[in-house]
Design a protein around this motif. Structure first.
Motif, short mmCIF file in Angstrom:
data_model
loop_
_atom_site.label_atom_id
_atom_site.label_comp_id
_atom_site.label_asym_id
_atom_site.label_seq_id
_atom_site.Cartn_x
_atom_site.Cartn_y
_atom_site.Cartn_z
N PRO A 1 63.75 32.70 9.64
CA PRO A 1 62.47 32.04 9.88
C PRO A 1 61.61 32.03 8.61
O PRO A 1 61.73 32.92 7.77
CB PRO A 1 61.82 32.88 10.98
CG PRO A 1 62.96 33.62 11.63
CD PRO A 1 63.94 33.86 10.53
N MET B 1 56.96 30.57 10.69
CA MET B 1 58.08 30.85 11.58
C MET B 1 58.92 29.62 11.90
O MET B 1 59.54 29.52 12.97
CB MET B 1 57.60 31.52 12.88
CG MET B 1 56.74 32.74 12.66
SD MET B 1 57.50 34.01 11.58
CE MET B 1 58.91 34.50 12.54
N HIS C 1 55.99 32.01 17.58
CA HIS C 1 56.87 33.15 17.80
C HIS C 1 58.21 32.63 18.32
O HIS C 1 58.33 32.24 19.47
CB HIS C 1 56.24 34.09 18.82
CG HIS C 1 56.92 35.42 18.93
ND1 HIS C 1 58.28 35.60 18.85
CD2 HIS C 1 56.41 36.68 19.12
CE1 HIS C 1 58.58 36.87 18.98
NE2 HIS C 1 57.47 37.55 19.16
N PHE D 1 55.58 37.45 13.53
CA PHE D 1 55.21 36.15 14.07
C PHE D 1 53.78 35.83 13.63
O PHE D 1 53.13 36.65 12.97
CB PHE D 1 55.37 36.08 15.59
CG PHE D 1 54.45 36.98 16.37
CD1 PHE D 1 53.20 36.54 16.80
CD2 PHE D 1 54.84 38.27 16.71
CE1 PHE D 1 52.36 37.35 17.53
CE2 PHE D 1 54.00 39.10 17.45
CZ PHE D 1 52.76 38.64 17.85
#
Length: 401
Positions: free
Chosen positions: A165, A170, A294, A317
């Motif tokens: 990520p 992310m 997230h 996140f």
């Protein structure tokens, strides 16, 4: 030093990741120590002048100088390579040294790089500022769309460079698709895997050529030392990367290598528990803040992709509040979670990327990346998740959320 009995690849290839993280790459001196030894030496002596000449000519095994070889550093390189499923690994002094070396070792004037636009601020600086100084062209694309990489390819494109990520938004990249496009066109794919580590994601299994790390993050995992690593084929590491690093010197110290070796022993335990904690904290925040990013939550647009190529989605996140003023007020109201720009730590940390990690990126580039003035990045640690939720709850209430 003698390599631990059974450390040949035919044996270690059957060991599972948790075993490799503790035992992989171990070498012992004649004293038979159980914990890896720290060899704090800059150089090595030779029995005779002819031995020195033979080692420098590559005709005799042995170490010459700790900018090139060190027993403690070598153990770490073997261990990371085994965890990654790579043929070889070279470590660096920092994560950014690793990213810089992974790119510059294979690029020259007139080449072109396609990079994911969502990236750590210093990685964007490499792509936007440093590479053009050497006559290397770059194009940034939305890495969530494999077709964007394909459309950006030019005859002189040599490298795809991206994080997944991505830091801090992310974004999740389809590794198989993007690395497949690269391979079809003879382009080298370089993946920054720092957010996941090989415990959660192994890009080489999806077709990546090179995997780079800030080992400062989850691999050490306790906020102690700086370190970086680059993994790839034996040919790439020996014939492309090593000539660059041996002459430019981004060398990892033996002490830092030893600390990361100790960190790797608990990596699997830490990153799985922190991933679980991050999901629990994310579920609490999901209905409380305007937007949450997230990949471990079903609300993330690439949740299914993340779960398909990751064991778990990691401790990090991001989420958004109204603006910089509210973001700073929230940070200042925290009582347990530390304000810090680091990640991958066993302690929970939060930062405001626009004013810290991405401060050096232009406002236009931040907007393109999705780094808004209200964006906050959270690293969830090993504390009890309910204590973290309680801290966030009282801080959110203080800022009207």
């Amino acid at each position: 030093m003698k390599r631990r009995s059974g450390q040949d690849r035919s044996v270690t290839q059957h060991w599972r990741p948790a075993t490799l993280a503790v035992r992989g790459g171990t070498a012992r001196s004649e004293f038979g120590e159980t914990s890896e030894a720290i060899f704090l030496t800059s150089g090595y002596s030779y029995d005779c002048a002819e031995d020195a000449a033979a080692r420098f000519a590559g005709e005799q095994e042995g170490m010459t100088y700790s900018r090139l070889q060190n027993p403690t550093v070598e153990m770490l390189e073997h261990r990371i390579a085994l965890l990654e499923g790579a043929e070889a690994c070279r470590t660096m002094a920092t994560g950014m040294a690793a990213m810089t070396a992974a790119l510059l070792c294979q690029l020259q004037q007139g080449d072109h790089v396609v990079a994911g636009r969502a990236a750590f601020g210093s990685c964007r600086w490499l792509v936007d500022t440093l590479l053009p100084r050497f006559g290397i062209q770059s194009t940034t694309v939305d890495a969530r769309d494999p077709g964007a990489f394909e459309s950006a390819v030019r005859p002189n494109t040599k490298v795809f460079f991206f994080e997944t990520p991505a830091n801090p938004t992310m974004d999740v990249v389809d590794l198989k698709a993007v690395c497949g496009i690269a391979r079809e066109r003879g382009i080298v794919s370089v993946v920054d895997n720092a957010f996941a580590t090989p415990a959660l994601q192994r890009p080489l299994e999806f077709g990546a050529d090179v995997v780079a790390y800030s080992a400062t993050k989850m691999m050490d995992g306790q906020g102690r030392v700086l370190a970086g690593a680059v993994c790839g084929s034996e040919d790439f590491v020996t014939n492309t990367l090593l000539p660059f690093t041996r002459n430019t010197g981004p060398t990892l110290s033996a002490f830092n290598a030893w600390v990361v070796l100790k960190g790797l022993e608990t990596l699997d335990l830490r990153i799985r528990r922190q991933s679980e904690n991050a999901v629990a904290v994310g579920q609490f925040l999901e209905g409380r803040v305007p937007r949450i990013l997230h990949p471990g939550l079903a609300s993330h647009p690439q949740h299914a992709l993340a779960m398909a190529q990751m064991v778990a989605t990691g401790p990090i996140f991001a989420f958004e509040v109204a603006d910089r003023a509210q973001a700073h007020a929230l940070l200042n109201a925290l009582q347990l979670i530390d304000i810090s720009n680091n990640i991958g730590d066993s302690r929970s940390l939060m930062t405001h990327p626009a004013s810290t990690t991405h401060y050096g990126v232009s406002a236009e580039a931040r907007a393109e990346m999705g780094v808004s003035e209200g964006l906050l990045r959270l690293n969830v640690g090993l504390e009890d998740p309910q204590d973290l939720i309680d801290d966030l709850d009282q801080a959110l209430r203080q800022v009207g959320l």
